[in-house]
Design an enzyme around this catalytic site. Structure first.
Site, PDB file in Angstrom:
ATOM      1  CD  GLU A  68      35.899  28.283  28.775  1.00 54.97           C
ATOM      2  OE1 GLU A  68      36.979  27.681  28.728  1.00 54.97           O
ATOM      3  OE2 GLU A  68      35.300  28.505  29.836  1.00 54.97           O
ATOM      4  CE  LYS A 233      40.227  29.306  28.316  1.00 50.51           C
ATOM      5  NZ  LYS A 233      40.036  28.359  29.441  1.00 50.51           N
ATOM      6  CD  GLU A 294      39.538  24.716  30.738  1.00 53.39           C
ATOM      7  OE1 GLU A 294      38.413  25.226  30.704  1.00 53.39           O
ATOM      8  OE2 GLU A 294      40.247  24.549  29.736  1.00 53.39           O
ATOM      9  NE  ARG A 378      28.544  31.214  32.818  1.00 51.78           N
ATOM     10  CZ  ARG A 378      29.828  30.996  32.569  1.00 51.78           C
ATOM     11  NH1 ARG A 378      30.711  30.981  33.538  1.00 51.78           N
ATOM     12  NH2 ARG A 378      30.242  30.798  31.335  1.00 51.78           N
TER      13      ARG A 378
END
Ligand code: ADP
Ligand code: MG
Length: 402
Positions: A68, A233, A294, A378
């Protein structure tokens, strides 16, 4: 993202069905429409974006695929370099690897993001004005925000930042003169949102008025409403259509960008939407179903997709979702160390997600500044669907090139 955000016809037609069924996106869109009608005192917009990617592995082929694009409150730009430095220190103490600066690529994301705020403040051009950081009632990620604040202070001691909760602003905010924004007596040059990306941030209708007031003001917004909208999105899904993407970038750029896309489907009440739903019901593990939200924890996976789709498939509500092919990241054996949790003595299977920061400053007619601004990696336990750093399933990590 800049070009997309400034194409009003494109935003309207892309979001027209979504806003019929998704209140939050409609509120954002209505705010945008009002700004187009009434105008804003500030043509300059600031974006501190983060585009996220995972490795997709099919056989021996590996490529980066976009998860995203975050256009509001993108986080971890300040913590990421610290984690990289920590890992570098540990490797220098406990291994013989020599070229650590090449192994762990340098990351200046904190300074580069701070620099975006500094440039916006300079463009505003009033020496006594300050940067307003708009935060949540309770901020879990405060260290990331504070490090950015302290970095900015060390780079430019003349620029002050103040932090205020969005819900408290109603009483603190004042408009003076030609839409100058004041909070607690400070003139605001830049409004930096680390909140306001989800419905919970707007408990009352008056909070949408509040955001509108800020949007109309002379302060530079990070992001302004059209930048925020470009990051929803539904827009990501529409841009997977080469004809749509081609409106905003050259054909060479489009080809490169599309290499990072996996198929994403809209669930409109038409033949194509029906087909997507049929595929998802037959083979749900191949997909992730996403509402227009989000911040993690909203997506639907696996058999839950069947439940949700069966509930909404005959109503317009299905148009509030997009359906995305699952990216298939390779598993990396490693450890997660997190506060208050036992560290497994055996390495566990992790998957990685790489975020690339980008800074943009522009007006509807001109891009004034546009640069890549570092990265964050991450990692999360394989099988945990969401990022889950706050929940303790994921952690900040470093890139190690080999
Ligand atoms: P949010 O806006 O909530 O961060 P994301 O689209 O980033 O929503 O999804 C949240 C998490 O779900 C991602 O960090 C990633 O771990 C996982 N995810 C999202 N899309 C996909 C996908 N297509 N394939 C695999 N995992 C995904
Ligand atoms: Mg995300």
């Amino acid at each position: 993202m800049h070009n997309v955000s400034n194409d009003n016809a494109f935003l309207s037609s892309s979001l027209k069905d979504t806003i019929k069924v998704d209140d939050f996106t409609r509120n954002l869109f209505d705010l945008h429409k009002r700004i187009l009608l009434e105008g804003t005192a500030q043509p300059v917009s600031l974006g501190l974006f983060r585009a996220d990617y995972m490795i997709d592995k099919v056989g021996d082929e590996e490529s980066l695929k976009q998860v995203e694009v975050n256009a509001i409150a993108s986080s971890f730009g300040a913590l990421a370099p610290r984690v990289r430095d920590l890992h570098k220190l540990i490797l220098s103490k406990y291994t013989n690897v020599r070229d650590l600066d090449n192994r762990l690529p340098r990351n200046e994301s904190t300074a580069q993001l701070a620099n975006g705020l500094i440039q916006a403040w300079d463009m505003y051009g009033v020496s006594k004005s300050v940067i307003l950081v708009v935060v949540e009632e309770r901020t879990i990620n405060i260290c990331d925000q504070r490090i950015l604040e302290f970095t900015l202070a060390s780079l430019r001691p003349d620029i002050h930042m103040i932090r205020r909760k969005f819900v408290d602003l109603s009483d603190k905010l004042e408009m003076k003169g030609n839409n100058l924004l004041y909070v607690d007596g400070y003139e605001i040059a830049v409004v930096y949102y680390r909140n306001c990306y989800s419905p919970e941030a707007y408990p009352k209708a008056s909070h949408w008025e509040l955001r509108f007031k800020i949007e109309k003001s002379k302060a530079i917004k990070c992001p302004s409403i059209h930048y925020h909208l470009a990051g929803v999105k539904k827009i990501q899904q529409i841009l997977t259509d080469p004809d749509e993407l081609g409106k905003f970038v050259s054909s060479e750029e489009s080809e490169l960008i599309r290499k990072t896309f996996v198929p994403i489907y809209g669930l409109e009440m038409n033949e194509e939407g029906n087909k997507a739903i049929k595929f998802a019901l037959e083979n749900p593990v191949k997909y992730v179903l996403k509402p227009q939200r989000e911040g993690g924890g909203n997506n639907v996976y696996g058999l839950d997709i069947v439940d949700v789709l069966n509930k909404v498939k005959n109503t317009q509500e299905r148009e509030s979702y997009i359906l995305m092919d699952m990216i298939r990241p390779p598993l990396i054996k490693n450890y997660i160390i997190s506060s208050g949790r036992k560290v497994s003595t055996e390495p566990i299977d992790l998957v990685n997600e790489l975020g690339i920061f980008g800074v943009i400053i522009g007006t509807p007619n001109e891009i004034l500044c546009n640069y890549e601004a570092g990265y964050v990696l991450r990692s999360k336990k394989h099988g945990v669907q969401e990022g889950g750093i706050a929940a303790g399933f994921g952690c900040l990590d470093s890139v190690y090139l080999y």
